[in-house]
Every structure is written in structure tokens, then in C-alpha cells.
Design an enzyme around this catalytic site. Structure first.
Site, PDB file in Angstrom:
ATOM      1  N   GLU A   1      29.774  25.160  38.017  1.00 24.97           N
ATOM      2  CA  GLU A   1      30.920  25.921  38.520  1.00 24.97           C
ATOM      3  C   GLU A   1      32.035  24.945  38.888  1.00 24.97           C
ATOM      4  OE1 GLU A   1      32.048  29.130  38.822  1.00 24.97           O
ATOM      5  OE2 GLU A   1      33.754  28.120  39.738  1.00 24.97           O
TER       6      GLU A   1
ATOM      7  N   ASP B   1      34.090  20.566  35.965  1.00 28.99           N
ATOM      8  CA  ASP B   1      34.735  21.271  34.858  1.00 28.99           C
ATOM      9  C   ASP B   1      33.867  21.045  33.629  1.00 28.99           C
ATOM     10  OD1 ASP B   1      36.349  21.987  32.642  1.00 28.99           O
ATOM     11  OD2 ASP B   1      38.114  21.785  33.903  1.00 28.99           O
TER      12      ASP B   1
ATOM     13  N   ASP C   1      36.356  33.207  31.915  1.00 27.83           N
ATOM     14  CA  ASP C   1      37.782  33.488  32.103  1.00 27.83           C
ATOM     15  C   ASP C   1      38.457  33.654  30.738  1.00 27.83           C
ATOM     16  OD1 ASP C   1      37.616  33.332  34.874  1.00 27.83           O
ATOM     17  OD2 ASP C   1      37.915  31.171  34.880  1.00 27.83           O
TER      18      ASP C   1
ATOM     19  N   LYS D   1      46.778  33.381  27.264  1.00 25.13           N
ATOM     20  CA  LYS D   1      47.844  32.757  26.470  1.00 25.13           C
ATOM     21  C   LYS D   1      47.240  31.939  25.321  1.00 25.13           C
ATOM     22  CE  LYS D   1      51.175  32.467  30.166  1.00 25.13           C
ATOM     23  NZ  LYS D   1      51.472  31.753  31.388  1.00 25.13           N
TER      24      LYS D   1
ATOM     25  N   THR E   1      25.255  39.967  36.247  1.00 26.48           N
ATOM     26  CA  THR E   1      26.072  39.013  37.000  1.00 26.48           C
ATOM     27  C   THR E   1      26.931  39.818  37.985  1.00 26.48           C
ATOM     28  OG1 THR E   1      28.116  39.015  35.703  1.00 26.48           O
ATOM     29  CG2 THR E   1      26.272  37.754  34.799  1.00 26.48           C
TER      30      THR E   1
ATOM     31  N   TYR F   1      30.183  39.983  38.053  1.00 25.67           N
ATOM     32  CA  TYR F   1      31.238  40.667  37.287  1.00 25.67           C
ATOM     33  C   TYR F   1      30.664  41.816  36.465  1.00 25.67           C
ATOM     34  CZ  TYR F   1      35.162  37.552  38.324  1.00 25.67           C
ATOM     35  OH  TYR F   1      36.186  36.882  38.943  1.00 25.67           O
TER      36      TYR F   1
HETATM   37  C1  LIG Z   1      35.282  35.389  35.746  1.00 29.05           C
HETATM   38  S1  LIG Z   1      34.217  34.371  36.649  1.00 29.05           S
HETATM   39  C2  LIG Z   1      32.590  34.966  36.223  1.00 29.05           C
HETATM   40  C3  LIG Z   1      31.531  34.513  37.189  1.00 29.05           C
HETATM   41  C4  LIG Z   1      30.093  34.876  36.818  1.00 29.05           C
HETATM   42  N1  LIG Z   1      29.675  34.198  35.607  1.00 29.05           N
HETATM   43  C5  LIG Z   1      29.914  36.371  36.670  1.00 29.05           C
HETATM   44  O1  LIG Z   1      29.725  36.831  35.531  1.00 29.05           O
HETATM   45  O2  LIG Z   1      29.932  37.078  37.670  1.00 29.05           O
HETATM   46  C6  LIG Z   1      34.322  32.866  35.721  1.00 29.05           C
HETATM   47  C7  LIG Z   1      33.789  31.672  36.483  1.00 29.05           C
HETATM   48  O3  LIG Z   1      33.782  30.548  35.617  1.00 29.05           O
HETATM   49  C8  LIG Z   1      34.288  29.416  36.312  1.00 29.05           C
HETATM   50  N2  LIG Z   1      34.860  28.510  35.301  1.00 29.05           N
HETATM   51  C9  LIG Z   1      35.899  28.773  34.487  1.00 29.05           C
HETATM   52  N3  LIG Z   1      36.158  27.729  33.681  1.00 29.05           N
HETATM   53  C10 LIG Z   1      35.245  26.777  33.999  1.00 29.05           C
HETATM   54  C11 LIG Z   1      35.007  25.469  33.522  1.00 29.05           C
HETATM   55  N4  LIG Z   1      35.773  24.918  32.575  1.00 29.05           N
HETATM   56  N5  LIG Z   1      33.992  24.765  34.058  1.00 29.05           N
HETATM   57  C12 LIG Z   1      33.218  25.308  35.044  1.00 29.05           C
HETATM   58  N6  LIG Z   1      33.404  26.548  35.541  1.00 29.05           N
HETATM   59  C13 LIG Z   1      34.403  27.279  35.030  1.00 29.05           C
HETATM   60  C14 LIG Z   1      35.320  30.001  37.253  1.00 29.05           C
HETATM   61  O4  LIG Z   1      35.609  29.152  38.339  1.00 29.05           O
HETATM   62  C15 LIG Z   1      34.655  31.300  37.685  1.00 29.05           C
HETATM   63  O5  LIG Z   1      33.830  31.132  38.816  1.00 29.05           O
END
Ligand SMILES: C[S@@+](CC[C@H](N)C(=O)[O-])C[C@H]1O[C@@H](n2cnc3c(N)ncnc32)[C@H](O)[C@@H]1O
Length: 212
Positions: free
Chosen positions: A68, A95, A117, A121, A192, A194
Site C-alpha cells: 500500500e 509505491d 485507482d 487521464k 474487498t 470497495y
Molecule cells: C481504490 S483503493 C482500493 C483498495 C482495496 N484494494 C479495495 O478494493 O478495497 C486503491 C488503493 O491502491 C493504492 N495504490 C494505488 N496506486 C498504488 C501504487 N502504485 N502502489 C501501491 N499502492 C497503490 C491506493 O493508495 C489505495 O489504497
């Protein structure tokens, strides 16, 4: 609720025994972290950890690593682990762009992407976790017979993810556009955070599974 700057979250994470603080040092040695030979499954963008902890409870024979980017989100997963410690789970705050610095070639047996996410864009397409740029990274760390699974309610992102497979040299084994309508596919499914919210709102959940 998106909490990017919870006071003290960095300190809590810095001291947590559930977090691997210098993950690059474990590259090629993740089995030693868990003290067993069990396969390693990772979830990238794990959010507050509901999925990975649910999976870990169901599958004690697998080691799970949740990745995360944001400390404030990871903090929630750490709080859950304080309440219900699972020996087969560790977290990394990073990341995922740097994932090849953390896992060795073929060190990972399965990768989960859940409700990634969308980065709507065009110029941000390479930041999408199912993009061809990320698939190339997964290719490096995933076992030759490993698995990649992706779930989302975002149809635009899912269509993009399907289109990215061929140029990256991947092919989906199973594709569904309404996971919860398929009794066989939904069996054993762990929701999850979401997924619970969006499926309760009536959004169909799309999913692909790829076996290498
Ligand atoms: C929309 S949330 C979904 C969370 C969870 N997977 C769910 O389904 O409930 C997307 C998560 O991915 C994390 N995230 C996005 N890009 C990332 C990256 N490059 N590396 C690590 N985490 C990332 C965000 O911080 C966020 O917590």
C-alpha cells in the site's frame, strides 16, 4: 474516506512488527521472513487490508504480502492486525512502481489487484496497476506458472486492462463482467472494502484471472 495525513501514522507504521521496513533487503529471501517454504501471494494497492487478511485466514498454507502506497491507509490494516494477528501476513508501504527492487525473479506465485485507482487521464495510463508497464513488472517477479487476478467495478478501467494484455504478451483465462451473478466464480470470493460498497450499490463487478 481518504486519509493521507493522519497525525502519527508514519510513527505507528515505523514501529509496527507487521510491516517490513526495508523490503529491498528481503529480495530473494521472502521465505525467510515467514520461516517456511509456502508460496507468496501479494496484493498491490491493498487499502485497509480486508481482502488480504480474509484470504490469509482462509489459506494458512500461503504467505500474503500487502502493498500500500499511503501510510494513513496502511495504518487501518495494522490496527486490524493488532486485533487479529495472522502469522502469514506482512505489509509493505511502498509505491508498486518499485516492485522489482523488492521481489526476485519468480519469487511471487500470485498477484491480486483489487479496485485499482482508475487514473482517468490518458497521460496517466501508465500509473494504472493493470497497465502494460505494470504487467512488465509483474512478468519479472511472477512464477512462470503464477496467477494474476484483477477485480473492479470500473468498466472503463476493466476494458483498458483487457486491451493491455495482448501487447504485454498475456492472455486471460477467465473473464467475467458480473462476478456476483456467477455462483461458481463467486464461491470463496473475499470481498474487498470497495467491492462491498460498490456491489451493495448494484454495480456489477468485473474480474479476470490469468494463469501464466
Ligand atoms: C481504490 S483503493 C482500493 C483498495 C482495496 N484494494 C479495495 O478494493 O478495497 C486503491 C488503493 O491502491 C493504492 N495504490 C494505488 N496506486 C498504488 C501504487 N502504485 N502502489 C501501491 N499502492 C497503490 C491506493 O493508495 C489505495 O489504497
Amino acid at each position: 474516506m481518504r486519509l493521507k495525513n493522519v497525525p502519527g501514522s508514519r510513527e505507528v507504521i515505523g514501529e509496527s512488527r507487521f510491516v517490513i521496513h526495508e523490503p529491498e533487503l528481503q529480495k530473494g529471501k521472502w521465505k525467510e521472513v515467514f520461516g517456511n517454504e509456502n508460496p507468496i501471494h501479494i496484493e498491490i494497492g491493498m487499502g485497509k487490508g480486508r481482502f488480504i487478511m480474509g484470504m490469509a485466514g482462509q489459506h494458512p498454507e500461503v504467505n500474503f504480502i500487502g502493498i500500500e502506497k499511503y501510510s494513513s491507509v496502511l495504518l487501518r490494516a495494522i490496527q486490524k492486525m493488532e486485533e487479529e494477528e495472522l502469522p502469514n501476513v506482512r505489509f509493505i508501504r511502498m509505491d508498486a512502481e518499485d516492485i522489482c527492487n523488492v521481489f526476485d525473479k519468480e519469487e511471487v506465485s500470485r498477484i491480486y489487484l483489487n479496485f485499482s485507482d482508475p487514473w482517468p487521464k490518458d497521460r496517466h495510463a501508465k500509473r494504472r496497476l493493470p497497465s502494460r508497464q505494470f504487467l512488465a513488472r509483474y512478468d519479472e517477479i511472477l512464477k512462470k506458472d503464477g496467477t494474476l487476478e484483477f477485480k473492479t467495478d470500473n468498466r472503463v478501467l476493466f476494458d483498458f486492462a483487457l486491451e493491455e494484455l495482448e501487447p504485454a504478451g498475456w492472455k486471460a483465462d477467465t473473464v467475467t463482467f458480473d462476478l456476483h451473478a456467477d455462483e461458481a466464480l463467486v464461491r470463496g470470493n473475499i470481498m474487498t472494502e470497495y467491492e462491498e460498497r460498490f456491489s451493495a450499490a448494484g454495480n456489477p463487478i468485473c474480474k479476470y484471472v490469468i494463469r501464466r
